[in-house]
Write a protein that holds these residues in place. Sequence first.
Motif, PDB file in Angstrom:
ATOM      1  N   SER A 110     -15.609  15.197   5.489  1.00 47.99           N
ATOM      2  CA  SER A 110     -14.697  14.183   4.942  1.00 47.99           C
ATOM      3  C   SER A 110     -13.436  14.064   5.778  1.00 47.99           C
ATOM      4  O   SER A 110     -12.901  12.958   5.969  1.00 47.99           O
ATOM      5  N   ALA A 114     -12.090  10.698   7.838  1.00 45.39           N
ATOM      6  CA  ALA A 114     -10.736  10.159   7.754  1.00 45.39           C
ATOM      7  C   ALA A 114     -10.102  10.082   9.139  1.00 45.39           C
ATOM      8  O   ALA A 114      -9.449   9.086   9.489  1.00 45.39           O
ATOM      9  N   ALA A 119      -6.794   7.716  10.210  1.00 51.08           N
ATOM     10  CA  ALA A 119      -5.777   8.343   9.381  1.00 51.08           C
ATOM     11  C   ALA A 119      -4.977   9.349  10.204  1.00 51.08           C
ATOM     12  O   ALA A 119      -5.512   9.994  11.105  1.00 51.08           O
ATOM     13  N   ILE A 174      -6.097  14.768   0.929  1.00 54.55           N
ATOM     14  CA  ILE A 174      -7.487  15.160   0.702  1.00 54.55           C
ATOM     15  C   ILE A 174      -7.472  16.494  -0.031  1.00 54.55           C
ATOM     16  O   ILE A 174      -6.908  17.474   0.456  1.00 54.55           O
ATOM     17  N   PRO A 219      -9.888  12.355  -3.234  1.00 56.41           N
ATOM     18  CA  PRO A 219      -8.590  11.840  -2.793  1.00 56.41           C
ATOM     19  C   PRO A 219      -7.514  11.957  -3.866  1.00 56.41           C
ATOM     20  O   PRO A 219      -7.780  11.901  -5.065  1.00 56.41           O
ATOM     21  N   LEU A 230      -8.850   5.796   0.258  1.00 57.21           N
ATOM     22  CA  LEU A 230      -9.306   7.015   0.902  1.00 57.21           C
ATOM     23  C   LEU A 230     -10.730   7.372   0.491  1.00 57.21           C
ATOM     24  O   LEU A 230     -11.531   7.821   1.313  1.00 57.21           O
ATOM     25  N   VAL A 233     -13.450   5.642   2.479  1.00 55.40           N
ATOM     26  CA  VAL A 233     -13.663   6.181   3.820  1.00 55.40           C
ATOM     27  C   VAL A 233     -14.485   7.468   3.777  1.00 55.40           C
ATOM     28  O   VAL A 233     -15.349   7.702   4.629  1.00 55.40           O
ATOM     29  N   MET A 234     -14.240   8.308   2.772  1.00 49.70           N
ATOM     30  CA  MET A 234     -14.891   9.618   2.722  1.00 49.70           C
ATOM     31  C   MET A 234     -16.278   9.582   2.092  1.00 49.70           C
ATOM     32  O   MET A 234     -17.116  10.439   2.375  1.00 49.70           O
TER      33      MET A 234
END
Length: 468
Positions: A110, A114, A119, A174, A219, A230, A233-234
Amino acid sequence: MTSTETWRLSATELQRRYHAGDLTPTTVARACLARLEAVNPTINAVIARRDAAFLAEAEAATRRYREGRPLSAIDGIPLTVKDSLYTADLPTSWGCPALRDHRTGQDELSVGRARAAGALIIGKTNVPEFALEGYTANPIHGATGNPWNPALTPGGSTGGGVAACAAGIAPLAIGQDGGGSIRRPASHTGLVGLKPSLSAVPREHVLPSLLLDFEVIGPLARTVADVRLLFEVMRGPADVDRSSLAAAQAAAGTKAGAALRILYVERFGSAPLDPQIAASVGAAVEQLAALGHSVETGPLPLDLDFYAEAWPQIGQIGLAQLFEQHPEWAAQASPKYLEMAAKGRALPGARLWRILEQVKALRRQVAAVYRQVDVIVLPSAAALPWPAHEAYPTHIDGQEVGPRGHAVYTGWVNAAGLPGLAVPCAPSREGLPIGLQMVGAYGSDDRLLELGAQFEAAAPWAHRWPSL
């Protein structure tokens, strides 16, 4: 708003301003570093930094936006990473003296997603030793304070992550949740935190698990919209984690609904609940009803009696296995963890097998429950924040409690593999944050985020700032 106050902006607002050309990732990165310098000595949230790389990556993101080719919705957005997750260029100490300089040169999956999305990782955040407790202190880095009152704990084990986010060091964090370690700290600091469905965020390059498959990555942010940014994305399947394929299938099969069937569970049997939390969450549930949802109040329709004994045994067995695998880590562990491991070694293998069967049974039972309801709402924590150096509150509403007394509402969600979304509700008389959690059927993460956003939009207490 001056450039030095850009640390106050949400991730979604930063994204908008980047696209508009009103703000650059470089400006934001410098503002976040200045904020870190200003508040971290007080709260001790960030325990490993990468300033030079952080600023260089912000410059690269600034160039991408200038050229109209951002990598993703979180390109150029600062975030922190919990110090129980591997990062390629920083140590992962897990709060343990033996792992002070532990490096694998890898990112947890993860974290890698990111990073690949642009990020900006500002640093790692503090955890309790082995990330096993509901406060945040360890022999290497000391205790983390709550931005709303630094003498109090932000909870744990994602205590450093929530403290950093609530204080404005970074808009995103995270975290990791094995028994409430995202949701309870979020409730103690006024944040939104998502514990996703089991394997919705796949895992690779990980520290040994101490809590079976209960530990998931999720997140944290100051708004539901930022949490969603977030999470998008993960999340998503990866062939290195086959259970993530089932998670993706479950998410695709979950339908959104305008009017939801909500069950409000205020109490777990005779377990005490702080009266201010009861009042705040009760008022929030009334708000959910006012939004058009069907709300009923009642007990949780599950038998969780076996967890009172099984929950500590899971961690004990996990530590026993860890210390057998890594005796050099055990050599520098604090005495209480050695005692826990000794108890784990004394348990027969049949006990773990029985626990695994009970977990399977629970996961079958919750499937039946969610044919009758859409969302179960509960308090996120049973207690308000307590002194930062104490592992847990010894009394709640005048009643003596043990180490998990404050945490009774969250662990079952991990065992069941369900998604849980923590959102802030009205604060206490002292101004301390209070939160509720919304728990949905397996795969219904998006439905929870939609409900959370609806609730947040009607909440007058959203978006408060601590006076650090």
